[in-house]
Design a protein around this motif. Structure first.
Motif, short mmCIF file in Angstrom:
data_model
loop_
_atom_site.label_atom_id
_atom_site.label_comp_id
_atom_site.label_asym_id
_atom_site.label_seq_id
_atom_site.Cartn_x
_atom_site.Cartn_y
_atom_site.Cartn_z
N ASN A 28 0.82 -1.21 0.00
CA ASN A 28 0.00 0.00 0.00
C ASN A 28 0.86 1.26 0.00
O ASN A 28 1.87 1.33 0.70
CB ASN A 28 -0.91 0.02 1.23
CG ASN A 28 -1.96 -1.05 1.20
OD1 ASN A 28 -2.51 -1.35 0.14
ND2 ASN A 28 -2.26 -1.64 2.33
N VAL A 29 0.44 2.23 -0.79
CA VAL A 29 1.04 3.56 -0.82
C VAL A 29 0.05 4.46 -0.09
O VAL A 29 -1.12 4.55 -0.47
CB VAL A 29 1.27 4.06 -2.26
CG1 VAL A 29 1.93 5.43 -2.25
CG2 VAL A 29 2.11 3.06 -3.05
N ARG A 30 0.53 5.14 0.96
CA ARG A 30 -0.38 5.90 1.83
C ARG A 30 -0.15 7.40 1.74
O ARG A 30 0.93 7.86 1.40
CB ARG A 30 -0.23 5.41 3.26
CG ARG A 30 -0.64 3.94 3.37
CD ARG A 30 -0.72 3.48 4.80
NE ARG A 30 -1.15 2.11 4.89
CZ ARG A 30 -2.41 1.71 5.01
NH1 ARG A 30 -3.38 2.60 5.05
NH2 ARG A 30 -2.71 0.43 5.10
N GLU A 31 -1.18 8.14 2.10
CA GLU A 31 -1.14 9.60 2.07
C GLU A 31 -0.17 10.17 3.10
O GLU A 31 0.49 11.18 2.85
CB GLU A 31 -2.55 10.14 2.31
CG GLU A 31 -2.68 11.63 2.14
CD GLU A 31 -4.11 12.11 2.26
OE1 GLU A 31 -4.36 13.25 1.84
OE2 GLU A 31 -4.98 11.35 2.76
N TYR A 32 -0.11 9.54 4.27
CA TYR A 32 0.78 9.95 5.36
C TYR A 32 1.53 8.74 5.88
O TYR A 32 1.09 7.61 5.67
CB TYR A 32 -0.02 10.60 6.50
CG TYR A 32 -0.80 11.82 6.08
CD1 TYR A 32 -0.15 13.03 5.86
CD2 TYR A 32 -2.18 11.75 5.89
CE1 TYR A 32 -0.87 14.15 5.46
CE2 TYR A 32 -2.89 12.87 5.49
CZ TYR A 32 -2.23 14.06 5.28
OH TYR A 32 -2.92 15.18 4.88
N PRO A 33 2.63 8.93 6.60
CA PRO A 33 3.44 7.81 7.08
C PRO A 33 2.86 7.12 8.33
O PRO A 33 3.45 7.14 9.41
CB PRO A 33 4.80 8.44 7.36
CG PRO A 33 4.49 9.85 7.71
CD PRO A 33 3.30 10.21 6.86
N THR A 34 1.70 6.51 8.16
CA THR A 34 1.05 5.76 9.23
C THR A 34 0.11 4.73 8.63
O THR A 34 -0.47 4.97 7.55
CB THR A 34 0.28 6.70 10.18
OG1 THR A 34 -0.39 5.93 11.17
CG2 THR A 34 -0.71 7.57 9.45
N THR A 35 -0.05 3.60 9.31
CA THR A 35 -0.92 2.55 8.79
C THR A 35 -2.38 2.95 8.75
O THR A 35 -3.18 2.35 8.03
CB THR A 35 -0.77 1.26 9.61
OG1 THR A 35 -1.06 1.55 10.98
CG2 THR A 35 0.61 0.67 9.48
N GLY A 36 -2.76 3.98 9.48
CA GLY A 36 -4.14 4.45 9.47
C GLY A 36 -4.45 5.45 8.38
O GLY A 36 -5.61 5.84 8.20
N ALA A 37 -3.44 5.87 7.63
CA ALA A 37 -3.65 6.88 6.58
C ALA A 37 -4.36 6.27 5.36
O ALA A 37 -4.27 5.06 5.10
CB ALA A 37 -2.31 7.48 6.15
N ARG A 38 -5.01 7.13 4.62
CA ARG A 38 -5.72 6.72 3.40
C ARG A 38 -4.75 6.11 2.39
O ARG A 38 -3.65 6.62 2.18
CB ARG A 38 -6.40 7.96 2.79
CG ARG A 38 -7.19 7.69 1.52
CD ARG A 38 -7.96 8.93 1.08
NE ARG A 38 -7.09 9.98 0.62
CZ ARG A 38 -6.83 10.24 -0.67
NH1 ARG A 38 -7.38 9.51 -1.61
NH2 ARG A 38 -6.05 11.23 -0.99
N ILE A 39 -5.16 5.02 1.75
CA ILE A 39 -4.37 4.38 0.69
C ILE A 39 -4.60 5.15 -0.61
O ILE A 39 -5.75 5.30 -1.03
CB ILE A 39 -4.75 2.90 0.55
CG1 ILE A 39 -4.42 2.15 1.84
CG2 ILE A 39 -4.03 2.28 -0.65
CD1 ILE A 39 -4.97 0.74 1.91
N VAL A 40 -3.52 5.64 -1.21
CA VAL A 40 -3.64 6.42 -2.45
C VAL A 40 -3.23 5.61 -3.68
O VAL A 40 -3.40 6.05 -4.81
CB VAL A 40 -2.82 7.73 -2.38
CG1 VAL A 40 -3.38 8.64 -1.29
CG2 VAL A 40 -1.34 7.46 -2.14
N GLY A 41 -2.66 4.42 -3.45
CA GLY A 41 -2.26 3.55 -4.55
C GLY A 41 -1.68 2.26 -4.00
O GLY A 41 -1.53 2.10 -2.78
N VAL A 42 -1.36 1.36 -4.89
CA VAL A 42 -0.74 0.09 -4.50
C VAL A 42 0.40 -0.24 -5.46
O VAL A 42 0.42 0.23 -6.60
CB VAL A 42 -1.76 -1.07 -4.47
CG1 VAL A 42 -2.82 -0.85 -3.41
CG2 VAL A 42 -2.40 -1.30 -5.82
N ILE A 43 1.33 -1.04 -4.97
CA ILE A 43 2.45 -1.52 -5.78
C ILE A 43 2.39 -3.04 -5.76
O ILE A 43 2.23 -3.63 -4.68
CB ILE A 43 3.80 -1.02 -5.21
CG1 ILE A 43 3.82 0.52 -5.13
CG2 ILE A 43 4.96 -1.52 -6.08
CD1 ILE A 43 5.05 1.09 -4.44
#
Length: 91
Positions: A28-43
């Motif tokens: 998961n690529v996230r908006e902020y550096p935390t597991t609770g942040a919104r996912i903005v993309g995936v690799i």
């Protein structure tokens, strides 16, 4: 930013690849550096060519992959091997 020195060439930026991710999973690529942040993309689990953009924060690294920029856990990325040099003059 990770940089790789290549003798006889301009400095090239070191890219990253995905590691330790199951074949049926994604990073998961996230908006902020935390597991609770919104996912903005995936690799994908075999993703390569991930560009680190310099920012790091407590086990997270800010990256670009294709058309997405965001934070990934540094636990799941590793520097790609540098390209093998060919066609050089030996002294």
């Amino acid at each position: 930013m990770l940089m790789l020195g290549v003798p006889g060439a301009a400095m090239a930026q070191q890219t990253l690849r995905v590691i330790d991710t199951a074949p049926n999973d994604v990073l998961n690529v996230r908006e902020y550096p935390t597991t609770g942040a919104r996912i903005v993309g995936v690799i994908p689990p075999d993703g390569r060519g991930i560009v680190p953009l310099g920012d790091r924060n407590s086990g997270w690294v800010f990256v670009r992959y294709e058309n997405v920029e965001g934070w990934v856990s540094s636990r799941f990325v590793y520097p790609e091997s540098p390209p093998i040099r060919r066609g050089r003059k030996l002294d």
